[in-house]
Design a protein around this motif. Structure first.
Motif, short mmCIF file in Angstrom:
data_model
loop_
_atom_site.label_atom_id
_atom_site.label_comp_id
_atom_site.label_asym_id
_atom_site.label_seq_id
_atom_site.Cartn_x
_atom_site.Cartn_y
_atom_site.Cartn_z
N ARG A 175 -7.65 -6.76 2.01
CA ARG A 175 -8.03 -6.33 3.37
C ARG A 175 -6.98 -5.41 3.97
O ARG A 175 -7.29 -4.42 4.61
N HIS A 176 -5.71 -5.77 3.77
CA HIS A 176 -4.63 -4.93 4.28
C HIS A 176 -4.67 -3.55 3.64
O HIS A 176 -4.43 -2.54 4.31
N HIS A 177 -4.95 -3.50 2.33
CA HIS A 177 -5.04 -2.19 1.65
C HIS A 177 -6.14 -1.33 2.28
O HIS A 177 -5.93 -0.14 2.49
N VAL A 178 -7.29 -1.95 2.57
CA VAL A 178 -8.40 -1.21 3.19
C VAL A 178 -7.96 -0.62 4.53
O VAL A 178 -8.24 0.54 4.85
N GLU A 179 -7.23 -1.42 5.30
CA GLU A 179 -6.77 -0.96 6.63
C GLU A 179 -5.72 0.15 6.52
O GLU A 179 -5.68 1.06 7.33
N GLN A 180 -4.85 0.06 5.52
CA GLN A 180 -3.68 0.93 5.46
C GLN A 180 -3.85 2.21 4.63
O GLN A 180 -3.16 3.20 4.87
N THR A 215 0.88 -1.17 0.00
CA THR A 215 0.00 0.00 0.00
C THR A 215 0.91 1.21 0.00
O THR A 215 1.69 1.39 0.94
N SER A 259 2.75 -10.85 6.21
CA SER A 259 1.44 -11.51 6.20
C SER A 259 1.37 -12.62 5.17
O SER A 259 0.68 -13.62 5.37
N THR A 301 -5.80 4.87 4.08
CA THR A 301 -6.00 6.23 4.61
C THR A 301 -4.77 6.71 5.38
O THR A 301 -4.34 7.85 5.23
N GLN A 344 3.26 -5.74 3.00
CA GLN A 344 2.50 -6.82 3.65
C GLN A 344 3.28 -8.13 3.63
O GLN A 344 2.72 -9.20 3.86
#
Length: 337
Positions: free
Chosen positions: A53-58, A17, A39, A60, A36
């Motif tokens: 999922r990691h992209h969504v978390e990271q 990301t 992971s 912002t 990542q």
């Protein structure tokens, strides 16, 4: 009076990301990458759902950090550039939607960027691009020779017919019980070993600039398998050295031949595998024999996936008046044109 151009780049094509701010297409003000790798390591490769999922978390957090480090506000941006493809569709969508949301919220122009164009333009963050030029792009999913006569115009003169170089590295690394990603581990081992195993080089048809590495990968697996059946030990260091020598021989020879045939002024190295020490050294050695062609190799931080390269490529498109609208969508098999 010329105004400075500030472009926010966003890159989420695989398992990094990334967000960056680049000034005038050449100066990095910030370049943030959240990897990542840890992971995905235990799975031996990138798992698309986990990557998304990691992209969504990271996403912002990474964008905020890039803007803070650059020291500018969203209102000062000239445009937002985002990787449109190729890549994992779920991963790409996170970046594309984040870019569209920001462009909409701040009324900024949106530019869709081809991931490979980004890798090529990473070199513009090092030095000026001199046309005509040739770029050797070597990454996990791509191995291509790209000829350019001017900014934003790409002609693929050679590409992989099966495994990309990076894929071959990962598969051979797995056979040698090395951790993922395999490239850096094989590169390290290769420097400790000797070229003792005769492995094939796929030159293909006369004059072809295409690449093929699946035969080489199969030869490595067969050699290891046959030795195991006979109860013999193959030194992983020597296997790594022999495998790497075969890959580099083909990559460098075809690049040098194409550079001469197309009469280029510059050769650029690009992509994740461009971080390989063996490849960097051999290409530099061979290119030194050609007096009038400049070789550009980006620093390691700009070889692997990052967003500064996307902002650099996006700046050129922005200056050429290219714009995307809110219908911009991720395209996992986007062609380089």
């Amino acid at each position: 009076m010329n105004h400075d151009i500030y472009v926010l780049g966003i890159e989420t094509s695989c398992d990094e990301t990334a967000a960056a701010v680049v000034k005038n297409g050449t100066e990095i003000l910030s370049n943030i990458v959240a990897s990542q790798m840890e992971s995905h390591k235990r799975f031996g490769g990138v798992v698309p759902e986990i990557a998304s999922r990691h992209h969504v978390e990271q996403i912002t957090v990474v964008i905020e950090e890039a803007m803070n480090e650059a020291g500018i506000s969203f209102q000062q941006l000239s445009a937002i550039a985002v990787t449109q493809g190729p890549g994992l569709v779920g991963a790409l969508l996170i970046g594309v939607n984040a870019a569209k949301a920001l462009a909409f919220a701040y009324g900024l122009p949106l530019v869709g960027v081809h991931h490979i164009a980004g890798h090529i333009y990473a070199n513009r963050l090092v030095t000026d691009m001199k046309f005509p030029l040739l770029s050797l792009v070597v990454s996990g999913g791509h191995t291509e020779l790209v000829y350019m006569e001017e900014h934003g115009k790409f002609q693929v003169i050679g590409e992989t017919r099966d495994d990309a170089a990076g894929e071959a590295y990962d598969k051979v690394a797995r056979a040698l019980n090395l951790p993922y990603p395999g490239g850096p581990h094989i590169d390290r081992l290769a420097h400790e070993g000797k070229v003792t195993i005769d492995l094939p080089r796929a030159w293909l048809e006369e004059g072809s600039y295409d690449f093929s590495f699946s035969g080489l990968k199969s030869a490595v697996l067969n050699t290891l398998h046959n030795a195991k059946q006979r109860g013999e030990h193959v030194d992983p260091k020597n296997m790594a050295a022999s495998f790497q020598a075969s890959v580099i021989d083909v990559l460098v020879t075809k690049t040098v031949n194409a550079a001469k045939e197309y009469n280029v002024r510059q050769v650029l190295l690009a992509g994740g595998v461009a971080a390989n020490r063996g490849l960097r050294a051999e290409l530099a050695r061979k290119m030194a024999e050609l007096d009038d062609i400049e070789l550009v190799i980006p620093p390691l931080s700009l070889c692997t996936d990052n967003a500064a390269m996307i902002a650099a490529a996006g700046t050129v498109l922005f200056e050429q008046g290219k714009r995307a609208d809110m219908a911009l969508n991720a395209d996992p098999s986007l062609e380089l044109a």
